[in-house]
Design a protein around this motif. Structure first.
Motif, PDB file in Angstrom:
ATOM      1  N   GLY A  23      -4.965  -6.343  -2.877  1.00 46.55           N
ATOM      2  CA  GLY A  23      -6.277  -6.735  -2.343  1.00 46.55           C
ATOM      3  C   GLY A  23      -7.291  -5.658  -2.670  1.00 46.55           C
ATOM      4  O   GLY A  23      -7.507  -5.319  -3.824  1.00 46.55           O
ATOM      5  N   ASN A  24      -7.890  -5.080  -1.637  1.00 52.81           N
ATOM      6  CA  ASN A  24      -8.888  -4.034  -1.819  1.00 52.81           C
ATOM      7  C   ASN A  24      -8.260  -2.640  -1.679  1.00 52.81           C
ATOM      8  O   ASN A  24      -8.952  -1.650  -1.596  1.00 52.81           O
ATOM      9  N   THR A  25      -6.942  -2.586  -1.657  1.00 57.62           N
ATOM     10  CA  THR A  25      -6.212  -1.334  -1.479  1.00 57.62           C
ATOM     11  C   THR A  25      -5.405  -1.033  -2.737  1.00 57.62           C
ATOM     12  O   THR A  25      -4.718  -1.905  -3.256  1.00 57.62           O
ATOM     13  N   ALA A  26      -5.514   0.205  -3.200  1.00 58.90           N
ATOM     14  CA  ALA A  26      -4.659   0.643  -4.309  1.00 58.90           C
ATOM     15  C   ALA A  26      -3.379   1.220  -3.716  1.00 58.90           C
ATOM     16  O   ALA A  26      -3.409   1.956  -2.727  1.00 58.90           O
ATOM     17  N   ASN A  27      -2.277   0.878  -4.311  1.00 54.29           N
ATOM     18  CA  ASN A  27      -0.965   1.334  -3.899  1.00 54.29           C
ATOM     19  C   ASN A  27      -0.472   2.301  -4.975  1.00 54.29           C
ATOM     20  O   ASN A  27      -0.401   1.930  -6.148  1.00 54.29           O
ATOM     21  N   VAL A  28      -0.143   3.553  -4.593  1.00 56.04           N
ATOM     22  CA  VAL A  28       0.297   4.551  -5.564  1.00 56.04           C
ATOM     23  C   VAL A  28       1.651   5.114  -5.137  1.00 56.04           C
ATOM     24  O   VAL A  28       1.777   5.682  -4.051  1.00 56.04           O
ATOM     25  N   VAL A  47      -1.569  13.645   3.277  1.00 54.39           N
ATOM     26  CA  VAL A  47      -2.676  12.693   3.412  1.00 54.39           C
ATOM     27  C   VAL A  47      -4.006  13.417   3.225  1.00 54.39           C
ATOM     28  O   VAL A  47      -4.891  12.938   2.500  1.00 54.39           O
ATOM     29  N   ALA A  48      -4.150  14.567   3.848  1.00 55.05           N
ATOM     30  CA  ALA A  48      -5.414  15.315   3.747  1.00 55.05           C
ATOM     31  C   ALA A  48      -5.726  15.712   2.307  1.00 55.05           C
ATOM     32  O   ALA A  48      -6.873  15.598   1.863  1.00 55.05           O
ATOM     33  N   ARG A  49      -4.709  16.163   1.571  1.00 57.35           N
ATOM     34  CA  ARG A  49      -4.934  16.573   0.180  1.00 57.35           C
ATOM     35  C   ARG A  49      -5.291  15.384  -0.702  1.00 57.35           C
ATOM     36  O   ARG A  49      -6.162  15.461  -1.568  1.00 57.35           O
ATOM     37  N   VAL A  50      -4.594  14.246  -0.495  1.00 58.92           N
ATOM     38  CA  VAL A  50      -4.878  13.051  -1.298  1.00 58.92           C
ATOM     39  C   VAL A  50      -6.256  12.496  -0.929  1.00 58.92           C
ATOM     40  O   VAL A  50      -7.029  12.101  -1.806  1.00 58.92           O
ATOM     41  N   ARG A  51      -6.594  12.503   0.326  1.00 57.59           N
ATOM     42  CA  ARG A  51      -7.921  12.055   0.774  1.00 57.59           C
ATOM     43  C   ARG A  51      -9.012  12.890   0.110  1.00 57.59           C
ATOM     44  O   ARG A  51     -10.009  12.356  -0.386  1.00 57.59           O
ATOM     45  N   LYS A  52      -8.819  14.209   0.081  1.00 55.05           N
ATOM     46  CA  LYS A  52      -9.793  15.097  -0.560  1.00 55.05           C
ATOM     47  C   LYS A  52      -9.858  14.844  -2.064  1.00 55.05           C
ATOM     48  O   LYS A  52     -10.939  14.824  -2.654  1.00 55.05           O
ATOM     49  N   MET A  57     -14.127   7.875  -3.329  1.00 53.63           N
ATOM     50  CA  MET A  57     -13.557   6.731  -4.047  1.00 53.63           C
ATOM     51  C   MET A  57     -12.793   5.789  -3.124  1.00 53.63           C
ATOM     52  O   MET A  57     -12.574   4.633  -3.474  1.00 53.63           O
ATOM     53  N   VAL A  58     -12.345   6.310  -1.974  1.00 50.77           N
ATOM     54  CA  VAL A  58     -11.561   5.516  -1.029  1.00 50.77           C
ATOM     55  C   VAL A  58     -12.065   5.783   0.383  1.00 50.77           C
ATOM     56  O   VAL A  58     -12.656   6.832   0.650  1.00 50.77           O
ATOM     57  N   SER A  59     -11.806   4.839   1.294  1.00 50.08           N
ATOM     58  CA  SER A  59     -12.245   5.048   2.674  1.00 50.08           C
ATOM     59  C   SER A  59     -11.196   5.765   3.513  1.00 50.08           C
ATOM     60  O   SER A  59     -11.525   6.492   4.443  1.00 50.08           O
ATOM     61  N   ASP A  60      -9.927   5.574   3.200  1.00 50.13           N
ATOM     62  CA  ASP A  60      -8.864   6.217   3.951  1.00 50.13           C
ATOM     63  C   ASP A  60      -7.577   6.208   3.131  1.00 50.13           C
ATOM     64  O   ASP A  60      -7.464   5.472   2.149  1.00 50.13           O
ATOM     65  N   VAL A  61      -6.610   7.023   3.564  1.00 47.75           N
ATOM     66  CA  VAL A  61      -5.328   7.160   2.878  1.00 47.75           C
ATOM     67  C   VAL A  61      -4.205   7.078   3.911  1.00 47.75           C
ATOM     68  O   VAL A  61      -4.296   7.682   4.972  1.00 47.75           O
ATOM     69  N   ALA A  79     -10.392   0.981  -2.170  1.00 51.42           N
ATOM     70  CA  ALA A  79     -10.447   1.671  -3.459  1.00 51.42           C
ATOM     71  C   ALA A  79     -10.871   0.760  -4.602  1.00 51.42           C
ATOM     72  O   ALA A  79     -11.176   1.235  -5.691  1.00 51.42           O
ATOM     73  N   LEU A  80     -10.887  -0.571  -4.357  1.00 51.82           N
ATOM     74  CA  LEU A  80     -11.039  -1.500  -5.485  1.00 51.82           C
ATOM     75  C   LEU A  80     -12.265  -2.394  -5.414  1.00 51.82           C
ATOM     76  O   LEU A  80     -12.327  -3.429  -6.075  1.00 51.82           O
ATOM     77  N   ASP A  81     -13.235  -2.012  -4.620  1.00 52.79           N
ATOM     78  CA  ASP A  81     -14.503  -2.741  -4.558  1.00 52.79           C
ATOM     79  C   ASP A  81     -14.295  -4.230  -4.306  1.00 52.79           C
ATOM     80  O   ASP A  81     -14.860  -5.081  -4.976  1.00 52.79           O
ATOM     81  N   GLY A  82     -13.410  -4.535  -3.371  1.00 55.12           N
ATOM     82  CA  GLY A  82     -13.168  -5.927  -3.016  1.00 55.12           C
ATOM     83  C   GLY A  82     -11.883  -6.495  -3.576  1.00 55.12           C
ATOM     84  O   GLY A  82     -11.384  -7.484  -3.097  1.00 55.12           O
TER      85      GLY A  82
END
Length: 121
Positions: A23-28, A47-52, A57-61, A79-82
């Motif tokens: 969906g609007n979430t990237a899975n890594v 989480v903090a390092r990936v968020r930074k 580019m993303v709202s949360d991790v 992360a995917l603009d919809g």
């Protein structure tokens, strides 16, 4: 007892990664290339390092540990603009997020960095 000298190293030397859209979430997914490197990833790729790393580019991790697979899985929200079917982003399916995560640098013992770079040759 002396502590090990620490150096900065890109994740690409320690792990493989794969990403895609949900969906609007990237899975890594981040998978250690050697079993003993999972502990380094677990401690350093927070989480903090990936968020930074993905700031702006993303709202949360979110992070999920998969120790039996020696892997971590990250959800990068908004992360995917919809999402792939409506996004005008060049990477609407989030395939490049894995490569971007592998560019993140973490602190590792010098011995690990040497082993990882030797393995990459």
């Amino acid at each position: 007892m002396a502590t090990a000298k620490m150096v900065q190293l890109q994740l690409r030397y320690l792990a493989h990664a794969r990403s895609g859209d949900k969906g609007n979430t990237a899975n890594v997914g981040l998978i250690a290339l050697e079993p003993e490197w999972y502990d380094v990833l677990d401690k350093q790729v927070t989480v903090a390092r990936v968020r930074k790393h993905f700031r702006g580019m993303v709202s949360d991790v979110e992070r999920f540990e998969l120790p039996n697979l020696r892997a971590l899985n990250f959800l990068l929200h908004e992360a995917l603009d919809g999402g792939g079917t409506i996004s005008l982003k060049t990477d609407a399916q989030g395939k490049v997020y894995s490569t971007a995560l592998l560019r993140m640098e973490i602190s590792v013992p010098l011995a690990v960095a040497r082993q990882a770079k030797k393995r990459a040759r």
